[in-house]
Write a protein that holds these residues in place. Structure first.
Motif, PDB file in Angstrom:
ATOM      1  N   UNK A 155       1.092  -0.723   0.228  1.00 49.07           N
ATOM      2  CA  UNK A 155       0.153  -0.323   0.023  1.00 49.07           C
ATOM      3  C   UNK A 155       0.362   1.274  -0.093  1.00 49.07           C
ATOM      4  N   UNK A 156       1.687   1.329   0.784  1.00 49.64           N
ATOM      5  CA  UNK A 156       3.071   2.598   0.601  1.00 49.64           C
ATOM      6  C   UNK A 156       3.417   3.010  -0.677  1.00 49.64           C
ATOM      7  N   UNK A 157       3.762   1.885  -1.112  1.00 51.72           N
ATOM      8  CA  UNK A 157       4.498   1.663  -2.710  1.00 51.72           C
ATOM      9  C   UNK A 157       3.039   2.590  -3.132  1.00 51.72           C
ATOM     10  N   UNK A 158       1.809   2.588  -3.514  1.00 49.94           N
ATOM     11  CA  UNK A 158       0.993   2.796  -4.197  1.00 49.94           C
ATOM     12  C   UNK A 158       1.070   4.724  -4.113  1.00 49.94           C
ATOM     13  N   UNK A 159       0.610   4.538  -2.097  1.00 46.31           N
ATOM     14  CA  UNK A 159       0.845   6.021  -1.791  1.00 46.31           C
ATOM     15  C   UNK A 159       2.004   6.286  -2.244  1.00 46.31           C
ATOM     16  N   UNK A 160       3.040   6.258  -2.264  1.00 46.52           N
ATOM     17  CA  UNK A 160       4.580   6.664  -3.172  1.00 46.52           C
ATOM     18  C   UNK A 160       4.217   7.285  -4.526  1.00 46.52           C
ATOM     19  N   UNK A 161       3.855   6.352  -5.234  1.00 42.59           N
ATOM     20  CA  UNK A 161       3.829   6.817  -6.959  1.00 42.59           C
ATOM     21  C   UNK A 161       2.775   7.479  -6.540  1.00 42.59           C
ATOM     22  N   UNK A 162       1.582   8.451  -5.696  1.00 43.03           N
ATOM     23  CA  UNK A 162       0.371   8.850  -5.463  1.00 43.03           C
ATOM     24  C   UNK A 162      -0.591   8.200  -6.111  1.00 43.03           C
ATOM     25  N   UNK A 163      -1.404   7.206  -6.493  1.00 47.60           N
ATOM     26  CA  UNK A 163      -1.833   6.412  -6.570  1.00 47.60           C
ATOM     27  C   UNK A 163      -2.757   5.537  -5.334  1.00 47.60           C
ATOM     28  N   UNK A 164      -2.874   6.575  -4.233  1.00 47.62           N
ATOM     29  CA  UNK A 164      -3.992   6.062  -2.723  1.00 47.62           C
ATOM     30  C   UNK A 164      -3.753   7.028  -2.319  1.00 47.62           C
TER      31      UNK A 164
END
Length: 572
Positions: free
Chosen positions: A29-38
């Motif tokens: 999830x943190x990877x998606x947050x880092x990419x601005x996707x969540x």
């Protein structure tokens, strides 16, 4: 250097694989947050035990107030399963039958169609009533009015039928709006009061309710439009217009209570619940999609799910009753990667390997522009496309286009033109990228280049209305070409069902001399022919090509979208 990088990546993957499930899911999830996707909250549970419950990103970006497990989010169409439950509770009370006609309960509804449509057809999207959210004016006008259920139904949910009730599945918000009015008529209360009394109070869901713009609701998140560079609030929608089809707010914790309530017989009996959760058409079961999820290992599970999307918010609840697993993802941005987060979480719970998302080309360029507004995008791309790293940053036509429009809408004309130019080089067969570049060039007052770009779009899609109208505004004398008429034999040759995956089928059929395509779980769209085997749609940037075998029989189709080719075998 390459050896060191490989060793680092190997160690990173090994460390992730060695993590416990909650840490693996959190890392994903943190990877998606880092990419601005969540941005939002996620809850993962198994056997009634919460494995992960956490907030990510900000509930309010202006004040940098973080999301938390008790942040309240609009859940959009996840509301439909609550409306469905109310109907099945009334069924158990003997106050309605699933075979009752719509006119039996709403005497003000038009009789010619209301006497054809059953309650069950409203529940499973087979009524044929046009969905009011499909109207061009909905988001600009209708969605902003304060709606009275009866008046709204008469004005916006009473159109002529799109098809004979029960014959097709087309996802439909009008049907669930109408069901909310049926609940009110039978109970003599408002939809909100019935919901509170019959579901929320019995399950102690104190953090769930009917959303109101003017009401102060503690810990309610603001909703945002996903952007690459310039943060943006999403448009206003009056929550009386989604009503029983999408007006609720909730938390991940309350939806976990909802999941447990569904595992029990607290709200309805096991027999009635079985009817409610049995698919009717297109794997849809009265507020739930019921589908097999297949893993790389070959194993599969049966999942009950529903997503929601409403201005500024995305949601998804994904239940696997056979293993008592549930993943709930609520986001205060749209679009958000809730599907990828939920699927990855389920795969991790079931011991599967998960691919982590990569930074896309659009995200990489956006970061550089954000750091330096004068960044030379096209010159960077020319050098970068020949480097070894280029393939590590996947390009998606749609994402590139979105970045281009974000730059264009913020008056960064040269940067926008660079992005659209890159898109034309990456996707030279897409009419949409040339149409978009023409728009940017026209706004930059580079009219001759704009005309050339629009004309290229029309070479690929001769009936593209947006390019035709744009050329007229630029002073080009252009006529809409005559539509190609197929013979009955040519139409018969391409008609049928084409399987692109086990859960995605495109049905091609003839309706009133129009060639129609209907994908699983989506409304039908009209296809315009450029030949007997090549088609496009005027609104959506897709192209379809039908493929013949040596005997001249159509055996498959190829769907072209976002620069990708998706083959589909003819199965019927």
């Amino acid at each position: 250097m390459k050896k060191s990088l490989f060793l680092f990546l190997f160690l990173l993957v090994s460390l992730i694989q060695a993590q416990p499930s909650d840490e693996k899911i959190n890392t994903l999830i943190e990877r998606f947050v880092e990419l601005g996707q969540f941005s939002g909250s996620v809850l993962v549970a198994e056997n009634d035990e919460i494995i992960l419950s956490k907030g990510y990103g900000f509930a309010n970006q202006e004040w940098e107030i973080p999301n938390s497990p008790d942040t309240k989010f609009r859940i959009g169409s996840v509301t439909k399963q609550f409306t469905s439950m109310l109907i099945f509770q009334l069924l158990e009370e003997g106050k309605l039958s699933l075979d009752d006609k719509l006119s039996d309960h709403l005497d003000y509804y038009r009789k010619d169609t209301g006497e054809k449509i059953t309650i069950l057809q409203l529940l499973n999207h087979t009524s044929g009533i046009p969905s009011y959210t499909n109207a061009d004016s909905f988001f600009q006008k209708t969605g902003k009015i304060k709606a009275d259920p009866k008046e709204f139904i008469l004005e916006y949910c009473s159109g002529d039928l799109d098809f004979e009730p029960g014959s097709q599945f087309v996802y439909n918000n009008s049907a669930y709006f109408i069901l909310g009015a049926v609940v009110e008529e039978i109970t003599g209360t408002t939809y909100e009061q019935a919901l509170t009394k019959m579901i929320l109070e019995p399950l102690e869901m104190s953090c769930t309710g009917y959303d109101y713009h003017l009401k102060i609701i503690a810990k309610r998140a603001d909703g945002y439009r996903k952007t690459y560079i310039f943060p943006q609030n999403d448009d206003f929608v009056d929550m009386s217009t989604p009503y029983a089809a999408g007006a609720l707010y909730s938390t991940t914790g309350d939806l976990f209570k909802w999941h447990k309530g569904l595992l029990s017989n607290k709200l309805i009996s096991e027999e009635t619940k079985k009817i409610m959760l049995t698919p009717v058409k297109n794997d849809y079961a009265n507020g739930w999609f019921v589908q097999k999820m297949k893993f790389e290992s070959g194993d599969s599970i049966t999942a009950y799910s529903h997503s929601g999307g409403i201005n500024g918010f995305n949601s998804l609840i994904y239940r696997v009753p056979e293993k008592n697993q549930v993943v709930i993802a609520l986001a205060n941005m749209i679009p958000a990667s809730v599907n990828a987060i939920v699927r990855g979480s389920i795969e991790i719970l079931n011991g599967e390997q998960v691919d982590f998302p990569h930074t896309s080309l659009a995200s990489l360029i956006a970061k550089k522009v954000k750091d330096d507004p004068q960044f030379d995008i096209y010159n960077f791309y020319q050098k970068f496309k020949n480097s070894e790293d280029f393939n590590n940053f996947p390009s998606v036509e749609r994402e590139n286009n979105s970045l281009g429009y974000e730059l264009l809408n913020n008056n960064l004309f040269d940067a926008a033109i660079d992005i659209f130019k890159i898109n034309t080089e990456l996707y030279p067969q897409s009419f949409n990228v040339y149409d978009s570049m023409g728009e940017a060039l026209a706004k930059a007052e580079k009219n001759e280049e704009a005309i050339a770009s629009y004309q290229k779009a029309l070479e690929l899609n001769p009936n593209l209305i947006s390019s035709i109208e744009a050329l007229k505004k630029l002073g080009v004398d252009i006529k809409v070409p005559e539509k190609i008429q197929l013979t009955d034999d040519e139409i018969k040759l391409i008609s049928g069902k084409y399987e692109l995956s086990s859960s995605f089928v495109i049905t091609i059929y003839n309706e009133d001399e129009k060639i129609m395509a209907k994908a699983s779980g989506q409304p039908s769209i009209e296809l315009t022919p450029t030949s007997a085997t090549n088609f496009y749609n005027n609104q959506i940037p897709i192209q379809i090509e039908f493929n013949k075998n040596e005997e001249g029989v159509i055996e498959s189709l190829s769907l072209f979208q976002n620069g990708q080719k998706y083959p589909g075998k003819k199965v019927e």
